[in-house]
Enzyme design. Structure first.
Site, PDB file in Angstrom:
ATOM      1  N   ARG A  33       6.083 -12.845   9.231  1.00  0.00           N
ATOM      2  CA  ARG A  33       6.707 -11.573   8.886  1.00  0.00           C
ATOM      3  C   ARG A  33       8.042 -11.449   9.598  1.00  0.00           C
ATOM      4  O   ARG A  33       8.305 -12.117  10.594  1.00  0.00           O
ATOM      5  CB  ARG A  33       5.796 -10.404   9.224  1.00  0.00           C
TER       6      ARG A  33
ATOM      7  N   GLU B 132       0.875  -1.163   0.000  1.00  0.00           N
ATOM      8  CA  GLU B 132       0.000   0.000   0.000  1.00  0.00           C
ATOM      9  C   GLU B 132       0.918   1.220   0.000  1.00  0.00           C
ATOM     10  O   GLU B 132       1.817   1.317   0.834  1.00  0.00           O
ATOM     11  CB  GLU B 132      -0.888   0.000   1.250  1.00  0.00           C
TER      12      GLU B 132
ATOM     13  N   LYS C 286       4.716   1.002   9.592  1.00  0.00           N
ATOM     14  CA  LYS C 286       4.821   2.257   8.839  1.00  0.00           C
ATOM     15  C   LYS C 286       4.271   3.423   9.647  1.00  0.00           C
ATOM     16  O   LYS C 286       4.746   4.545   9.527  1.00  0.00           O
ATOM     17  CB  LYS C 286       4.081   2.124   7.501  1.00  0.00           C
TER      18      LYS C 286
END
Ligand code: ATP
Ligand code: MG
Length: 565
Positions: A268, A43, A278
């Site tokens: 992850r 994104e 982020k």
């Protein structure tokens, strides 16, 4: 002087296997798929970080190794947080890492019309309805993990009414938040993602890629699976937290009657001594704790690059940590070791004194300059040699002199001899101090017969130190970067991660003394400053001299408990 080239490079074929690789191999072997098609779906709401690199290497690596293709797709469903700057930086970072999406740069926002049509289809099928409840009420109706949710009164609207309302939403007749479109699934499902999730929301805002065509936007969950389907993704790879969303993606694809890519989840990357969300990285940028997304202390790919990490070192790191199915932590030292290993091979050596102490060699002829030939790399003759000038006054590292040396100190001290790398053996004869008692100068004699550094009589000289001729030294700025946080898990348990920022994570040395060959060091090149670490030309100062960023010290100075340089 040769320099380490840290730009274009082609990724090597990965050697180690992992469970996803094994699945792909099987699927190709037994004909389930003819070719492998993966995608990396960021994104564009921030810069990519080292965790994303793991996903990039996995997705692009599979396509590379099995002769398939990997798309770069922006899952850009939230114009409130997305920016063109981020999308551009992401493309740049993926290319820098050495990967190429060819023709396959895609945007979920390019599928907005199709997604809209699919939403209408679900409404007509009775699988979606327009909701009037507020966001707060929707939350209250959702229930909890232990309690089922409650059905909304809007759930019983007719398809005709829903369709008309949804069209009016698109036409801009309602204010932000006034209505949403929801999937009609199961308010009692144990999986909260299936309790009538929101598909569309009203947001009167332009979109960085789609422009001002829309005032309703699909939710990520209503766009992601269908985007994979449209693109014919064979192996839809994501991180573990999306396992609970898989049934929802499946539900949408089934109801729409379109191709269903298989989803695989992997763990992850979690890395110590940093934060990776982020949102938190943006906070550091916005609060001015760092100079920007590309600050060399950030775990972003732009930051690592500016710090002097090479694409090879990042890829090797990703290869080394592997791909597993359960969450774990990787120590920052593993990443640091990856860049050391890479730069050890490719970075030319040079001498630089960061905290200069002047040494005057009294018996060396005034005005004389000798040049010594120095190898640019101890194990790689192809990297050539350079000339290093030597004269009566040289700088050495302040730490390399001690007036009262402890046992085991083999550098310079009164009455003792040390080797000046490539040059001569010198002996400390006396010390000059200022009024406050600080040592300002060391007076030495040299052994003219030791040219090149070895004593003709075979006497043992234990210590060798680096130096720079005072007259020839190039003064430059060197930025000593260190880890951004002082503790391994700064955001553990939701604590305030900013309380653990390492106040010493950047120390600027204004006038380091470099050997003259470094004056021409090109921007983007890397060197090993002998005995100190790896340094990268991140920029140039106003007068054209390079500014060096420390990429890594030579050894791990954190692991041993105490933090050194
Ligand atoms: P963040 O949590 O930092 O905001 P994100 O998951 O929201 O990251 P996306 O842009 O959605 O960021 O991520 C793009 C892809 O990268 C996704 O497939 C995601 O699973 C993957 N990814 C994100 N973070 C990591 C990580 N730490 N390790 C491995 N893959 C990751
Ligand atoms: Mg995400």
């Amino acid at each position: 002087m040769e320099s380490a080239n840290s730009t274009a490079s082609t990724p090597e074929t990965a050697a180690t296997s992992n469970f996803i690789r094994t699945i792909v191999e099987e699927d190709l072997k037994n004909g389930k798929h003819k070719t492998v098609v993966t995608r990396f779906p960021p994104e564009p709401n921030g810069y990519l970080h080292i965790g994303h690199a793991k996903s990039i290497c996995l997705n692009f690596g599979l396509a590379r190794d099995f002769g398939g293709r990997c798309h770069l797709r922006f899952d850009d469903t939230n114009p409130a947080k997305e920016e063109v700057e981020y999308a551009e930086a992401i493309k740049d970072n993926v290319r820098w890492l050495g990967f190429d999406w060819g023709e396959h740069l895609h945007y979920a926002s390019d599928y907005f019309e199709q997604l809209y049509q699919w939403a209408e289809q679900l409404i007509r099928q009775g699988d979606a309805y327009v909701e009037d409840l507020s966001a707060e009420e929707i939350r209250a109706y959702r229930g909890t993990l232990t309690e089922p949710g409650k059905e909304s009164p809007c759930r019983s609207r007719t398809s005709e009414d829903n369709l008309a309302l949804f069209r009016r939403m698109r036409a801009g007749e309602f204010a932000d938040g006034a209505k949403v479109l929801r999937a009609k699934i199961d308010m009692a499902s144990p999986n909260l993602n299936l309790r009538d999730p929101v598909m569309y929301r009203i947001l009167h805002a332009p979109h960085p890629h789609a422009g001002d065509k829309w005032c309703i936007y699909p939710m990520y969950d209503f766009a992601h699976g269908q985007s994979d389907s449209i693109e014919g993704i064979t192996h839809s790879i994501c991180t573990l937290e999306f396992a609970d969303h898989r049934p929802l993606y499946k539900w949408f694809l089934e109801r729409l009657g379109i191709y269903q890519p298989h989803q695989y989840e992997f763990a992850r990357l979690n890395l110590t001594y940093t934060v990776m969300s982020k949102r938190k990285l943006l906070q550091l940028v916005q609060d001015g704790d760092v100079s920007g997304w590309d600050d060399p202390r950030m775990p972003t790919l732009s930051g690592l690059r500016k710090r002097g990490y090479t694409p090879e070192s990042v890829r090797n790191f990703c290869e080394q940590i592997g791909v597993g199915k359960s969450d774990s932590w990787i120590d920052m030292s593993i990443l640091e070791e990856a860049v050391r290993n890479d730069l050890n091979v490719r970075a030319p050596r040079a001498m630089a004194v960061l905290r200069p102490l002047k040494v005057v060699i009294d018996n060396y002829p005034e005005g004389l300059t000798e040049e010594f030939e120095a190898a640019n790399h101890p194990n790689d003759p192809a990297m050539g040699t350079r000339k290093v000038p030597f004269a009566r006054e040289v700088y050495i590292e302040r730490d390399d002199f001690l007036e009262e040396p402890p046992k085991g100190f083999f550098r310079l001290s009164p009455g003792r001899e040390v080797r000046l790398r490539y040059a001569y053996i010198v002996k400390c004869e006396s010390v000059v101090k200022d009024a406050a008692g600080n040592i300002v100068e060391v007076r030495c004699s040299y052994d003219p017969a030791s040219r090149g550094g070895s004593a003709p009589d075979g006497r043992k000289i234990k210590g060798t130190i680096h130096w720079v001729s005072a007259r020839h030294a190039v003064k430059a700025e060197v930025r000593l970067y260190d880890r951004l946080f002082t503790v391994p898990n700064p955001d553990k348990g939701g604590q305030d991660f900013k309380a653990f920022i390492n106040q010493d994570s950047l120390r600027i040395v204004e006038d380091a003394c470099l050997e003259p060959a470094l004056a021409k060091a090109a921007s983007g090149s890397s060197y090993q400053f002998e005995r100190q670490g790896y340094f990268h030309v991140g920029s140039t100062s106003a007068d054209g001299t390079p500014v060096f960023n420390r990429t890594a010290t030579l050894r791990d100075s954190w692991g041993s408990g105490g933090k050194k340089e």
